[in-house]
Design a protein around this motif. Structure first.
Motif: not given
Ligand code: RAM
Length: 343
Positions: A191-210
């Motif tokens: 069902k989700y074959a066309k969704l391409d997850l390219v990366d996972i990044v972390y903003g540490n739950d800090i607004s500026e970092d995110s």
């Protein structure tokens, strides 16, 4: 001689009476139970809402003990949470209720608390191995969270799909890590074959970092169509970043967000759809369960069913989303879009 024996016996009786009165008796119900509500960090509206729910339950249950809402800063979350568990143990509170942001690094401190007779319950974000934790009050089913995110990605990107990236909280956040794992698992479905997850990044739950991480993503992936942020801090920061860059027509934002913080971004099209649950209810339920265990009304073991005031009946089960540990499942999810976000 007889007199002497009497005197020795009498002093032994007095001595043993003195020893008994020095030993701390178990806190009688009249004194209530002192509980600590430990969020990942302070300054996040959703955790304030959790405390509001806990205060409501405390009042309803008539517990005269203290409810201490205390947490570290987002920058010092891991070490700060461990420190607070340790200082609460020294203080001798009755229970610590934790939204764990320290992964399994929290375990030694939690075990020391348990050894000192303190009840440890987790909410929002559990201890991954469940070691030291009595049970976890889960806001929603963690596997379902993956599906909810995949469905929102599909509805935003459309049938043609496209590239999207996850902007998470911190790499130690066991709730976000479990949700991302569930998302990756369900993306294998046709069902989700066309969704391409390219990366996972972390903003540490800090607004500026995110915010910076969101900008870095669009710089790195020119074809990115969506940023999926399973954190209320990350989703607002990413929405603001896309709005500031004038990019909301091409890069959408979705994930888990608080309606009051997301309303503008939903109405202006930057974040057309997102989901969440009630943190007030989560705080109420967590306090309620913890109190029931402390007062001996339930033991907090598998198979027990109990009433939690205005929220109704719950059962303690094995946590099907972890290798070990017990779970009480709250739910449900609410999905928000321009039609209901203002309510
Ligand atoms: C942030 C926190 C919290 C999470 C929500 C969705 O506020 O990381 O743990 O449950 O987002």
């Amino acid at each position: 001689m007889k007199k002497k024996i009497w005197r020795i016996a009498a002093s032994l009786v007095i001595l043993s009476m003195l020893l008994v009165s020095c030993a701390k008796p178990a806190a009688p119900a009249a004194e209530g139970y002192d509980m600590v509500l430990l969020p990942k960090f302070m300054g996040n509206l959703v955790f304030d809402q959790t405390n509001q729910g806990a205060e409501e339950a405390k009042e309803e249950l008539g517990n005269p003990g203290e409810l201490e809402y205390v947490g570290p800063t987002a920058e010092n979350s891991v070490a700060g949470q461990i420190e607070i568990v340790t200082s609460s143990t020294t203080k001798g509170v009755d229970a610590i209720m934790i939204s764990n942001n320290a992964g399994d690094q929290i375990v030694p401190a939690v075990k020391a608390a348990r050894d000192a007779g303190i009840l440890v319950v987790t909410w929002d974000s559990p201890i991954p191995t469940a070691e030291g934790e009595q049970l976890f009050v889960a806001q929603v089913d963690f596997d379902e969270t993956g599906e909810v995110m995949a469905d929102m990605a599909l509805s935003i990107l459309g049938e043609d799909g496209g590239e999207f990236a996850v902007l998470s909280a911190s790499p130690d956040a066991s709730n976000q890590n479990a949700w991302i794992a569930a998302l990756e698992e369900i993306l294998k479905d046709a069902k989700y074959a066309k969704l391409d997850l390219v990366d996972i990044v972390y903003g540490n739950d800090i607004s500026e970092d995110s915010y910076d991480q969101a900008l870095a993503l669009i710089a790195k992936y020119p074809d990115l169509g969506l940023i999926m942020a399973p954190t209320t801090i990350g989703i607002t920061a990413a929405s603001k970043a896309m709005q500031d860059e004038g990019l909301c027509d091409t890069v959408k934002v979705s994930g888990l967000g608080l309606p009051s913080e997301m309303v503008d971004y939903t109405l202006n099209g930057c974040a057309p759809e997102f989901a969440l649950w009630s943190f007030v209810d989560l705080g109420y339920l967590t306090y309620y369960i913890t109190y029931l265990i402390l007062s001996g009304e339930i033991e907090g073991v598998e198979g027990e069913t109990f009433e939690a005031g205005r929220m109704g009946t719950y059962t303690i089960t094995k946590d099907p989303t972890r290798d070990a540990g017990l779970r009480v499942l709250m739910g449900p999810f609410s999905v928000y879009n321009k039609d209901n976000v203002e309510e």
